[in-house]
Motif scaffolding. Structure first.
Motif, PDB file in Angstrom:
ATOM      1  N   GLU A  30       0.782  -1.422   0.073  1.00  0.00           N
ATOM      2  CA  GLU A  30      -0.120  -0.206  -0.112  1.00  0.00           C
ATOM      3  C   GLU A  30       0.574   1.450  -0.095  1.00  0.00           C
ATOM      4  O   GLU A  30       0.523   2.456  -1.103  1.00  0.00           O
ATOM      5  CB  GLU A  30      -0.988  -0.032   1.389  1.00  0.00           C
ATOM      6  N   ALA A  31       2.038   1.598   0.992  1.00  0.00           N
ATOM      7  CA  ALA A  31       3.246   2.355   0.666  1.00  0.00           C
ATOM      8  C   ALA A  31       3.675   3.048  -0.654  1.00  0.00           C
ATOM      9  O   ALA A  31       3.767   3.898  -1.552  1.00  0.00           O
ATOM     10  CB  ALA A  31       3.689   1.907   1.955  1.00  0.00           C
ATOM     11  N   PHE A  32       3.722   1.228  -1.729  1.00  0.00           N
ATOM     12  CA  PHE A  32       4.752   2.066  -2.387  1.00  0.00           C
ATOM     13  C   PHE A  32       3.579   2.354  -3.516  1.00  0.00           C
ATOM     14  O   PHE A  32       3.837   3.396  -4.014  1.00  0.00           O
ATOM     15  CB  PHE A  32       4.782  -0.006  -2.936  1.00  0.00           C
ATOM     16  N   ILE A  33       2.031   1.763  -3.376  1.00  0.00           N
ATOM     17  CA  ILE A  33       1.930   2.488  -4.721  1.00  0.00           C
ATOM     18  C   ILE A  33       1.002   3.940  -4.150  1.00  0.00           C
ATOM     19  O   ILE A  33       0.950   4.811  -5.611  1.00  0.00           O
ATOM     20  CB  ILE A  33       0.217   1.247  -4.418  1.00  0.00           C
ATOM     21  N   ARG A  34       0.633   4.242  -3.151  1.00  0.00           N
ATOM     22  CA  ARG A  34       1.044   5.938  -2.425  1.00  0.00           C
ATOM     23  C   ARG A  34       2.145   6.032  -3.349  1.00  0.00           C
ATOM     24  O   ARG A  34       1.814   7.844  -3.263  1.00  0.00           O
ATOM     25  CB  ARG A  34       0.280   5.702  -1.151  1.00  0.00           C
ATOM     26  N   ASN A  35       2.959   5.772  -2.911  1.00  0.00           N
ATOM     27  CA  ASN A  35       4.962   6.676  -3.103  1.00  0.00           C
ATOM     28  C   ASN A  35       4.012   7.500  -4.574  1.00  0.00           C
ATOM     29  O   ASN A  35       5.090   8.264  -4.884  1.00  0.00           O
ATOM     30  CB  ASN A  35       5.900   5.767  -2.791  1.00  0.00           C
ATOM     31  N   ALA A  36       3.342   6.918  -5.501  1.00  0.00           N
ATOM     32  CA  ALA A  36       3.541   7.278  -6.355  1.00  0.00           C
ATOM     33  C   ALA A  36       2.957   8.057  -6.398  1.00  0.00           C
ATOM     34  O   ALA A  36       3.199   9.882  -7.610  1.00  0.00           O
ATOM     35  CB  ALA A  36       2.203   6.224  -7.829  1.00  0.00           C
ATOM     36  N   LEU A  37       2.068   9.151  -5.738  1.00  0.00           N
ATOM     37  CA  LEU A  37       1.432  10.454  -5.321  1.00  0.00           C
ATOM     38  C   LEU A  37       1.992  10.705  -4.955  1.00  0.00           C
ATOM     39  O   LEU A  37       2.645  12.274  -5.156  1.00  0.00           O
ATOM     40  CB  LEU A  37       0.207  10.057  -4.259  1.00  0.00           C
ATOM     41  N   VAL A  38       3.303  10.590  -3.637  1.00  0.00           N
ATOM     42  CA  VAL A  38       4.040  11.484  -3.573  1.00  0.00           C
ATOM     43  C   VAL A  38       5.092  11.708  -4.121  1.00  0.00           C
ATOM     44  O   VAL A  38       5.552  13.245  -4.398  1.00  0.00           O
ATOM     45  CB  VAL A  38       5.117  10.434  -2.210  1.00  0.00           C
ATOM     46  N   ASN A  39       5.402  11.145  -5.058  1.00  0.00           N
ATOM     47  CA  ASN A  39       6.860  11.437  -6.332  1.00  0.00           C
ATOM     48  C   ASN A  39       5.867  12.025  -6.920  1.00  0.00           C
ATOM     49  O   ASN A  39       6.690  13.168  -7.485  1.00  0.00           O
ATOM     50  CB  ASN A  39       6.957  10.637  -6.879  1.00  0.00           C
ATOM     51  N   ILE A  40       4.895  11.911  -7.615  1.00  0.00           N
ATOM     52  CA  ILE A  40       4.402  13.423  -8.447  1.00  0.00           C
ATOM     53  C   ILE A  40       4.283  14.676  -7.713  1.00  0.00           C
ATOM     54  O   ILE A  40       4.201  15.468  -8.886  1.00  0.00           O
ATOM     55  CB  ILE A  40       2.821  12.739  -8.747  1.00  0.00           C
ATOM     56  N   ASN A  41       3.661  15.098  -6.517  1.00  0.00           N
ATOM     57  CA  ASN A  41       4.175  15.924  -5.456  1.00  0.00           C
ATOM     58  C   ASN A  41       5.395  16.882  -6.020  1.00  0.00           C
ATOM     59  O   ASN A  41       5.524  17.294  -5.779  1.00  0.00           O
ATOM     60  CB  ASN A  41       3.297  15.652  -4.216  1.00  0.00           C
ATOM     61  N   ALA A  42       6.100  15.783  -5.116  1.00  0.00           N
ATOM     62  CA  ALA A  42       7.526  16.249  -5.298  1.00  0.00           C
ATOM     63  C   ALA A  42       8.128  16.988  -6.623  1.00  0.00           C
ATOM     64  O   ALA A  42       9.141  18.037  -6.406  1.00  0.00           O
ATOM     65  CB  ALA A  42       8.552  15.105  -4.145  1.00  0.00           C
ATOM     66  N   THR A  43       7.961  16.158  -8.042  1.00  0.00           N
ATOM     67  CA  THR A  43       8.726  15.822  -9.071  1.00  0.00           C
ATOM     68  C   THR A  43       8.199  17.399  -9.350  1.00  0.00           C
ATOM     69  O   THR A  43       8.715  18.187 -10.371  1.00  0.00           O
ATOM     70  CB  THR A  43       8.062  14.800  -9.589  1.00  0.00           C
ATOM     71  N   TYR A  44       6.851  17.931  -9.329  1.00  0.00           N
ATOM     72  CA  TYR A  44       5.782  18.682 -10.153  1.00  0.00           C
ATOM     73  C   TYR A  44       5.249  20.080  -9.315  1.00  0.00           C
ATOM     74  O   TYR A  44       4.263  20.311 -10.109  1.00  0.00           O
ATOM     75  CB  TYR A  44       5.312  17.816 -11.059  1.00  0.00           C
ATOM     76  N   GLY A  45       5.642  19.817  -8.014  1.00  0.00           N
ATOM     77  CA  GLY A  45       4.463  20.137  -6.425  1.00  0.00           C
ATOM     78  C   GLY A  45       3.743  20.480  -6.426  1.00  0.00           C
ATOM     79  O   GLY A  45       2.576  20.845  -6.930  1.00  0.00           O
ATOM     80  N   GLY A  46       2.977  19.232  -6.503  1.00  0.00           N
ATOM     81  CA  GLY A  46       1.848  18.776  -6.246  1.00  0.00           C
ATOM     82  C   GLY A  46       1.523  19.174  -4.865  1.00  0.00           C
ATOM     83  O   GLY A  46       2.098  19.179  -4.088  1.00  0.00           O
ATOM     84  N   ASP A  47      -0.118  18.878  -4.810  1.00  0.00           N
ATOM     85  CA  ASP A  47      -0.701  19.162  -3.681  1.00  0.00           C
ATOM     86  C   ASP A  47      -1.551  17.701  -3.268  1.00  0.00           C
ATOM     87  O   ASP A  47      -2.962  17.839  -3.044  1.00  0.00           O
ATOM     88  CB  ASP A  47      -1.153  20.211  -3.343  1.00  0.00           C
ATOM     89  N   LEU A  48      -1.482  16.721  -4.572  1.00  0.00           N
ATOM     90  CA  LEU A  48      -2.381  15.390  -4.218  1.00  0.00           C
ATOM     91  C   LEU A  48      -2.065  15.098  -2.964  1.00  0.00           C
ATOM     92  O   LEU A  48      -0.971  15.291  -1.759  1.00  0.00           O
ATOM     93  CB  LEU A  48      -2.377  14.401  -5.162  1.00  0.00           C
ATOM     94  N   ASP A  49      -3.172  14.630  -2.024  1.00  0.00           N
ATOM     95  CA  ASP A  49      -3.873  14.298  -0.646  1.00  0.00           C
ATOM     96  C   ASP A  49      -3.540  13.090  -0.576  1.00  0.00           C
ATOM     97  O   ASP A  49      -4.724  11.831  -0.779  1.00  0.00           O
ATOM     98  CB  ASP A  49      -4.902  14.809  -0.068  1.00  0.00           C
ATOM     99  N   VAL A  50      -2.613  12.719  -0.213  1.00  0.00           N
ATOM    100  CA  VAL A  50      -2.169  11.311  -0.526  1.00  0.00           C
ATOM    101  C   VAL A  50      -2.710  10.321   0.749  1.00  0.00           C
ATOM    102  O   VAL A  50      -2.935   9.211   0.189  1.00  0.00           O
ATOM    103  CB  VAL A  50      -0.221  11.301   0.025  1.00  0.00           C
ATOM    104  N   GLY A  51      -3.094  10.429   2.047  1.00  0.00           N
ATOM    105  CA  GLY A  51      -4.006  10.715   2.743  1.00  0.00           C
ATOM    106  C   GLY A  51      -5.443  10.399   2.596  1.00  0.00           C
ATOM    107  O   GLY A  51      -6.102   8.895   3.053  1.00  0.00           O
TER     108      GLY A  51
END
Length: 332
Positions: free
Chosen positions: A222-243
């Motif tokens: 689950e953490a691995f799949i959620r990390n896609a959102l974390v990576n996108i936020n960090a790379t492109y200045g996003g605020d996708l709500d991972v939780g």
């Protein structure tokens, strides 16, 4: 022999790669159903999480494949007589050590080319392998195997003799059907007649075991799949709500695959600045993040033959429990 980077091994975050990746991601997030390209799972943290997944009790694939390599790596070296071994999505190159040990013992291999999108993980593993086998050249290539196969032919001068491309871990199951066929065709185009490919595939089995393998009790998948959102936020200045998303793995019996998705638990909006992208999710809306198709060896072999590989010279190796298989095929 020390490791070296390849002449055109531009980092995926370089300008040309970034533009393409940005366009691909923007398109994937805005069309319906929404998807995230699998490359976003594999930053350095994602690679570390996946390495942890391979050690959880529910995830049988890694040890099954390792046992096949331990039993048959010498035979693979003898059959292929490869002087160059290439590994796609090499990550930590953990299982590859067994394969390389057998090839070195066989006495013909001169070069190992690992390709991976995670630069730090790739270079650390390459340094380790170069120290383990100073008699061969280790030439890492930073890239995405779905887009950068051409870099394999540019990774220094071609050494005369057959190559073996290793695509392990059941990663072939992460492609949708048409994507998989296109990818196998692209691999065939990269190889010359007489080159070989070794491909790992997870087999169809009890549904409960399959779901448990992608919904482990420690929550690492689950953490691995959620990390896609974390990576996108960090790379492109996003605020996708991972939780704000729930993790939803399920078995698709028609396609015979495990489907891993993130589901919005309430209505939400998100902004990704560097993509100039505003997103609006309704409650229950899903993002398709990854699939893992399961196979029967003859089905995958049929696809390989259709892509330009030879059925006559094919070999199928399985573990004792017949959970996993390695398919070895020669380019026609």
């Amino acid at each position: 022999m020390s490791t070296q980077t390849t002449p055109d091994g531009t980092r995926p975050g370089g300008s040309a790669g970034l533009d393409l990746a940005a366009a691909e991601l923007s398109d994937a997030l805005t069309r319906r159903p929404r998807t995230i390209p699998p490359r976003w799972l594999y930053d350095d943290r994602g690679s570390e999480l996946f390495s942890r997944i391979t050690r959880v009790p529910e995830y049988y694939q890694t040890e099954a494949e390792r046992s096949i390599l331990a039993a048959h790596a010498s035979s693979i070296a003898e059959i292929t007589e490869a002087v160059t071994v290439v590994e796609l999505g090499s990550g930590t190159s953990d299982k590859t050590r067994t394969l390389l040990d057998a090839f070195v013992a066989h006495g013909l291999i001169r070069r190992f080319v690992p390709l991976d999108v995670s630069e730090q993980t790739l270079l650390e593993a390459a340094d380790m392998l170069a120290e383990r086998h100073p008699e061969i050249e280790v030439a890492p290539v930073v890239g995405d195997f779905t887009r950068h196969l051409g870099r394999l032919n540019a990774a220094g001068d071609r050494i005369a003799g057959p190559r073996l491309i290793a695509f392990l871990g059941g990663t072939i199951g992460n492609f949708y059907v048409e994507e998989r066929r296109a990818f196998l065709g692209a691999l065939a185009d990269v190889l010359s007649p007489g080159d070989w490919m070794l491909i790992g595939m997870d087999q169809v089995k009890d549904i409960g075991r399959l779901i448990d393998a992608y919904d482990d009790s420690q929550g690492i998948t689950e953490a691995f799949i959620r990390n896609a959102l974390v990576n996108i936020n960090a790379t492109y200045g996003g605020d996708l709500d991972v939780g704000g998303f729930g993790y939803v793995p399920f078995w698709d019996g028609r396609q015979e695959r495990v489907d891993m998705r993130l589901r919005a638990e309430e209505p939400m909006t998100a902004r990704i600045d560097d993509l100039d992208l505003d997103l609006e999710f309704f409650e229950g809306e899903e993002i398709r993040v990854e699939i893992s198709s399961k196979f029967r060896p003859h089905e995958l072999l049929d696809e390989l033959v259709d892509s330009g590989f030879d059925r006559v010279d094919a070999h199928v190796f399985t573990d004792d429990a017949d959970d996993f298989a390695l398919v070895l095929v020669r380019r026609s």
